[in-house]
Write an enzyme that holds these catalytic residues in place. Sequence first.
Site, PDB file in Angstrom:
ATOM      1  N   SER A 250      -8.284  -7.631  28.096  1.00  0.00           N
ATOM      2  CA  SER A 250      -8.424  -6.216  27.735  1.00  0.00           C
ATOM      3  C   SER A 250      -7.665  -5.472  28.969  1.00  0.00           C
ATOM      4  O   SER A 250      -8.254  -4.279  29.138  1.00  0.00           O
ATOM      5  CB  SER A 250      -9.935  -5.944  27.686  1.00  0.00           C
TER       6      SER A 250
ATOM      7  N   HIS B 262      -4.198 -21.316  26.318  1.00  0.00           N
ATOM      8  CA  HIS B 262      -5.020 -20.296  26.217  1.00  0.00           C
ATOM      9  C   HIS B 262      -6.405 -20.368  25.609  1.00  0.00           C
ATOM     10  O   HIS B 262      -6.362 -21.464  24.932  1.00  0.00           O
ATOM     11  CB  HIS B 262      -4.333 -19.192  25.256  1.00  0.00           C
TER      12      HIS B 262
ATOM     13  N   GLU C 109      -7.742 -15.576  32.974  1.00  0.00           N
ATOM     14  CA  GLU C 109      -8.149 -14.727  31.926  1.00  0.00           C
ATOM     15  C   GLU C 109      -9.938 -15.118  31.778  1.00  0.00           C
ATOM     16  O   GLU C 109     -10.003 -16.170  31.128  1.00  0.00           O
ATOM     17  CB  GLU C 109      -7.525 -15.231  30.459  1.00  0.00           C
TER      18      GLU C 109
ATOM     19  N   ASN D 111       1.151 -11.123  24.564  1.00  0.00           N
ATOM     20  CA  ASN D 111       0.701 -12.137  23.840  1.00  0.00           C
ATOM     21  C   ASN D 111       0.399 -11.712  22.548  1.00  0.00           C
ATOM     22  O   ASN D 111      -0.887 -11.130  22.182  1.00  0.00           O
ATOM     23  CB  ASN D 111      -0.488 -12.884  24.376  1.00  0.00           C
ATOM     24  N   TRP D 112       1.369 -11.601  21.422  1.00  0.00           N
ATOM     25  CA  TRP D 112       1.192 -11.152  20.164  1.00  0.00           C
ATOM     26  C   TRP D 112       0.161 -11.785  19.401  1.00  0.00           C
ATOM     27  O   TRP D 112      -0.268 -11.322  18.409  1.00  0.00           O
ATOM     28  CB  TRP D 112       2.641 -11.030  19.371  1.00  0.00           C
ATOM     29  N   LYS D 113      -0.188 -13.009  19.731  1.00  0.00           N
ATOM     30  CA  LYS D 113      -1.144 -13.802  18.986  1.00  0.00           C
ATOM     31  C   LYS D 113      -0.684 -14.136  17.751  1.00  0.00           C
ATOM     32  O   LYS D 113       0.516 -14.225  17.348  1.00  0.00           O
ATOM     33  CB  LYS D 113      -2.667 -13.361  19.225  1.00  0.00           C
TER      34      LYS D 113
ATOM     35  N   GLU E  15      -8.018 -19.095  23.300  1.00  0.00           N
ATOM     36  CA  GLU E  15      -8.337 -19.372  21.955  1.00  0.00           C
ATOM     37  C   GLU E  15      -7.823 -20.758  21.602  1.00  0.00           C
ATOM     38  O   GLU E  15      -8.378 -21.639  20.553  1.00  0.00           O
ATOM     39  CB  GLU E  15      -7.495 -18.352  21.209  1.00  0.00           C
TER      40      GLU E  15
ATOM     41  N   GLY F 156     -10.250  -9.450  24.453  1.00  0.00           N
ATOM     42  CA  GLY F 156     -10.409  -9.165  23.121  1.00  0.00           C
ATOM     43  C   GLY F 156     -11.532  -8.395  22.935  1.00  0.00           C
ATOM     44  O   GLY F 156     -12.110  -8.043  21.832  1.00  0.00           O
TER      45      GLY F 156
ATOM     46  N   GLY G  56      -4.214  -7.386  22.856  1.00  0.00           N
ATOM     47  CA  GLY G  56      -4.124  -6.222  22.085  1.00  0.00           C
ATOM     48  C   GLY G  56      -3.059  -5.012  22.308  1.00  0.00           C
ATOM     49  O   GLY G  56      -2.593  -4.392  21.350  1.00  0.00           O
TER      50      GLY G  56
HETATM   51  C1  PEP Z   1      -4.774 -12.474  25.650  1.00  0.00           C
HETATM   52  O1  PEP Z   1      -4.855 -12.872  24.479  1.00  0.00           O
HETATM   53  O2  PEP Z   1      -4.315 -13.420  26.617  1.00  0.00           O
HETATM   54  C2  PEP Z   1      -5.840 -11.415  26.168  1.00  0.00           C
HETATM   55  C3  PEP Z   1      -5.875 -10.926  27.440  1.00  0.00           C
HETATM   56  O3  PEP Z   1      -6.151 -10.477  25.002  1.00  0.00           O
HETATM   57  P1  PEP Z   1      -6.494  -9.053  25.256  1.00  0.00           P
HETATM   58  O4  PEP Z   1      -5.560  -8.233  26.198  1.00  0.00           O
HETATM   59  O5  PEP Z   1      -6.659  -8.385  23.864  1.00  0.00           O
HETATM   60  O6  PEP Z   1      -7.908  -9.053  25.822  1.00  0.00           O
END
Ligand code: PEP
Length: 248
Positions: free
Chosen positions: A210, A94, A164, A9-11, A96, A170, A232
């Site tokens: 993460s 998601h 998640e 997931n590049w966001k 976010e 993050g 990330g």
């Molecule tokens: C995500 O954005 O879905 C995610 C899991 O981010 P990260 O791996 O950076 O925690």
Amino acid sequence: MRKPIIAGNWKMNNTASQGVALVKELAPLVTEANCDVVVCVPAIDIPAVSEAIKDTNIELGAQNVHFAEKGAYTGEISAEMLKEYGVKYVIIGHSERRQYFGETDETVNKRTLTALAAGLTPIVCVGESLEERETGKTEEVLFTQIRDGLKGIEDLTKIVIAYEPVWAIGTGKTATAEQANETIGYIRKTLGELFCPKCAANVRIQYGGSMNAKNCKELMAMEEIDGGLIGGASLKAPDFSKIVNFDK
Ligand code: PEP
């Protein structure tokens, strides 16, 4: 047998040209993957990345889709628009988007049904906040997200679920492999009760939060975990490829 799926997931990272450079670096590193390899890119990167991953085993995902077929929804993107560029997956709900853009279980449900009707594979995100975990509400929160977010889905195996925990996204804090496995086990049990046990046994459920090149092996070794949604660590080809190649 559930085929693992590792999705980046590049966001809101990578311009189209940066995205193209990233997938060109990634493609030769993941040719031996024994899992589905997906990059979920910003909408404006989709045409260029779609072109760049032709003839590779990388598949394309979007980060959102609107629930209407078309119409007066300024700033939104429809399933048909995504399909035209070969998008196969779409992240829905998601944390976010829930936190910053007012996404609710109801809108998650509408987007999911629309994506399925268009032949896209939704990656539906669920997960509890730190406060909810600490006050013992994890299962209650997940139950509601599943019951309301997935209402009306006829074939559960056409979706992917990403568990998640919000506190792990993050932050560098990963759920332990045991914690993730146990919670995903609860999600699968709930799916069996609310939908059908056979579909629940076959639906792919990812862990996200993460996940990285170091902890992926331990997480992926757990029985209930069928893949990862990676933020990330998906932004650097060597890191992401190590996760894709978790079984090597
Ligand atoms: C995500 O954005 O879905 C995610 C899991 O981010 P990260 O791996 O950076 O925690």
